[in-house]
Design an enzyme around this catalytic site. Structure first.
Site, short mmCIF file in Angstrom:
data_model
loop_
_atom_site.label_atom_id
_atom_site.label_comp_id
_atom_site.label_asym_id
_atom_site.label_seq_id
_atom_site.Cartn_x
_atom_site.Cartn_y
_atom_site.Cartn_z
N LYS A 19 20.23 31.15 39.35
CA LYS A 19 20.91 31.53 40.59
C LYS A 19 20.13 31.01 41.77
O LYS A 19 20.50 30.69 42.81
CB LYS A 19 20.80 33.09 40.65
C1 LIG Z 1 23.75 35.59 36.59
C2 LIG Z 1 23.29 35.34 35.02
C3 LIG Z 1 24.18 34.78 34.18
C4 LIG Z 1 25.62 34.91 34.42
O1 LIG Z 1 26.00 33.99 35.16
P1 LIG Z 1 27.49 33.84 35.56
O2 LIG Z 1 27.60 32.74 36.78
O3 LIG Z 1 27.73 34.98 36.31
O4 LIG Z 1 28.51 33.78 34.44
C5 LIG Z 1 23.49 34.67 32.73
N1 LIG Z 1 21.93 34.53 32.86
C6 LIG Z 1 21.40 35.07 33.74
C7 LIG Z 1 20.09 35.00 33.54
C8 LIG Z 1 21.76 35.23 35.05
O5 LIG Z 1 20.96 35.64 35.98
#
Ligand SMILES: *Cc1c(COP(=O)(O)O)cnc(C)c1O
Length: 462
Positions: free
Chosen positions: A112
């Site tokens: 993220k």
């Molecule tokens: C947010 C997250 C996901 C999922 O990602 P999306 O874009 O919501 O599908 C998977 N793994 C981790 C570690 C995350 O923080």
């Protein structure tokens, strides 16, 4: 470049306004009116560039005149300079034709950061230009909140308030939210669960007087600018493995469908992506939908890959919009049905389209642990539980084209699952080794809208 709502009833916006708005006023999500493409020559020319330059070339066509080239390049440079790896998104080989794309070298050790760091910089430029102040309020089960705080800490024109469920996030996640010392960072531990945090957040956005008074803004995963930032690493990874001259597949651990939707956009832009595989944990609404044709919510079952524990996969609406031939009225109708009955049936045509674009798989808790153990034994790599879900699904989809599994978090962010699988605890990278020594600052709040609103009113700087 204009952005239109998936429900067809909100005004079209430019890039900056779509970014600052987040959710469209008709309840839909913003998508580009048309997806720009890169030629084979332009894709081939990305080979060997540094990540920042590749990012600029991939994203530039979506930005229009919202930012000058200098502003946009500056934002990209500042967004990624704090990453702990020179390649930003390095590839590691796991097995013949199977690669991991490590997306956890940012400041909070999860993918993220790629999007959040960039939109922090872009918000800053857009707000300074208009002399505006905003209060970003977010709800988190862990990763989004820490990424948002890291991205907005110390920025002028922005206060950031993050609601997390008291006692229900990992210690690393909590400390990442409570240890930044900047005065514009406000960690709020709510007495309740993640659904309570999300409900109070929604209530705040629906309190229009409050919303206008404090300049409320959101940065959750439906923000188009976040999706766009994630398109870049599909290009850099594929080009490293021989694209555009050969196809490359991707498997993506998925919750809210943001990360995998970015892969779909990369394909629409002309990147020759072979298979695009959705990997879910036991909260498998997407896998059930693709296999059975019904999108039906069930209660969330907490798992060892908590960032994928979702009921409703918000960004899936963007894929449905294309699956239904960009018919906003049809999307509005099925989303109403979902709200009222908790389910809808995907039309035959749309289901056919979805199956054409995406494959899917689901992984149990036992399989997740077994995969962490097996990969460690075979390669020495420790996987975070989300990544392990991806690796397990990818193993069932290996073929002639190289397969890349997205490694969405660092194993040290989820040490308990890693230890349960292998008996080993993964160490934090040296740059954050003092996380456990830094003082924490957090405000405990009741699960009460008025109480939270008065904290936001009093704490925000003017
Ligand atoms: C947010 C997250 C996901 C999922 O990602 P999306 O874009 O919501 O599908 C998977 N793994 C981790 C570690 C995350 O923080």
């Amino acid at each position: 470049m204009r952005y239109v709502s998936t429900r067809g009833a909100a005004p079209a916006l430019g890039f900056a306004e779509a970014m600052l708005t987040g959710l469209a006023r008709d309840g839909g999500l913003y998508v580009p009116e048309t997806v720009p493409t890169l030629s084979t020559g332009q894709i081939a020319a990305l080979a060997g560039l540094d990540y920042e330059e590749a990012a600029f070339r991939v994203m530039r066509p979506f930005v229009g005149d919202a930012f000058t080239d200098d502003e946009f390049q500056g934002a990209i440079a500042r967004a990624y300079r704090g990453f702990g790896h020179a390649a930003r998104a390095p590839l590691v080989q796991l097995a013949p034709n199977h690669f991991l794309l490590e997306l956890f070298h940012g400041p909070t050790l999860a993918f993220k950061d790629f999007a959040m760091q960039l939109i922090g910089q872009l918000f800053q430029i857009a707000l300074a230009r208009d002399g505006r102040r905003i209060a970003i309020v977010g709800a988190t089960s862990g990763d989004t909140g820490s990424a948002a705080i890291e991205a907005f800490r110390g920025l002028a024109n922005v206060d950031v308030f993050i609601l997390y469920p008291h006692g229900r996030v990992s210690e690393v996640q909590r400390r990442q939210m409570t240890t930044p010392a900047e005065a514009n960072v406000h960690a709020l531990a709510l007495d309740g669960d993640f659904d309570d945090c999300q409900s109070r957040l929604k209530d705040m956005f629906n309190d229009f007087a409050f919303r206008d008074e404090v300049g409320l803004a959101g940065v959750n995963s439906i923000n188009w600018a976040r999706v766009l930032a994630q398109v870049v690493y599909y290009f850099t990874a594929a080009v490293s493995l021989g694209a555009p001259h050969r196809k490359v597949g991707f498997t993506v651990p998925t919750g809210n469908f943001g990360d995998i939707f970015a892969g779909y956009i990369a394909r629409r832009m002309g990147l020759p992506i072979d298979r695009l595989v959705i990997a879910t944990n036991q909260n498998d609404i997407l896998h059930r939908c693709l296999t059975g044709g019904a999108y039906r919510t069930e209660g969330v079952r907490p798992s060892i890959s908590p960032s994928m524990d979702i009921q409703i996969s918000s960004n899936f609406e963007r894929a449905l919009f294309d699956a239904y031939g960009r018919d906003g009225v049809a999307i509005g109708r099925i989303m109403d049905e979902l709200k009222q009955t908790g389910a809808f049936a995907v039309s035959q045509g749309a289901l056919h389209w979805l199956r054409d674009q995406f494959a899917s798989g689901r992984v149990s808790e036992e399989e997740t642990l077994a995969t962490i153990r097996a990969v460690h034994a075979a390669t020495g790599e420790l996987l975070c539980p989300h990544t392990a879900v991806g690796v397990r699904v990818a193993q069932g989809h290996l073929g002639a084209a190289p397969m890349v599994t997205l490694a969405t978090a660092h194993p040290a962010k989820f040490p308990d699952a890693v230890e349960a699988a292998t008996g080993l605890r993964s160490a934090l990278p040296p740059r954050m080794a003092d996380l456990f020594a830094r003082p924490e600052r957090v405000t405990r709040v009741a699960n009460d809208l008025r109480a939270i609103e008065s904290i936001v009113r009093e704490r925000r700087r003017r």
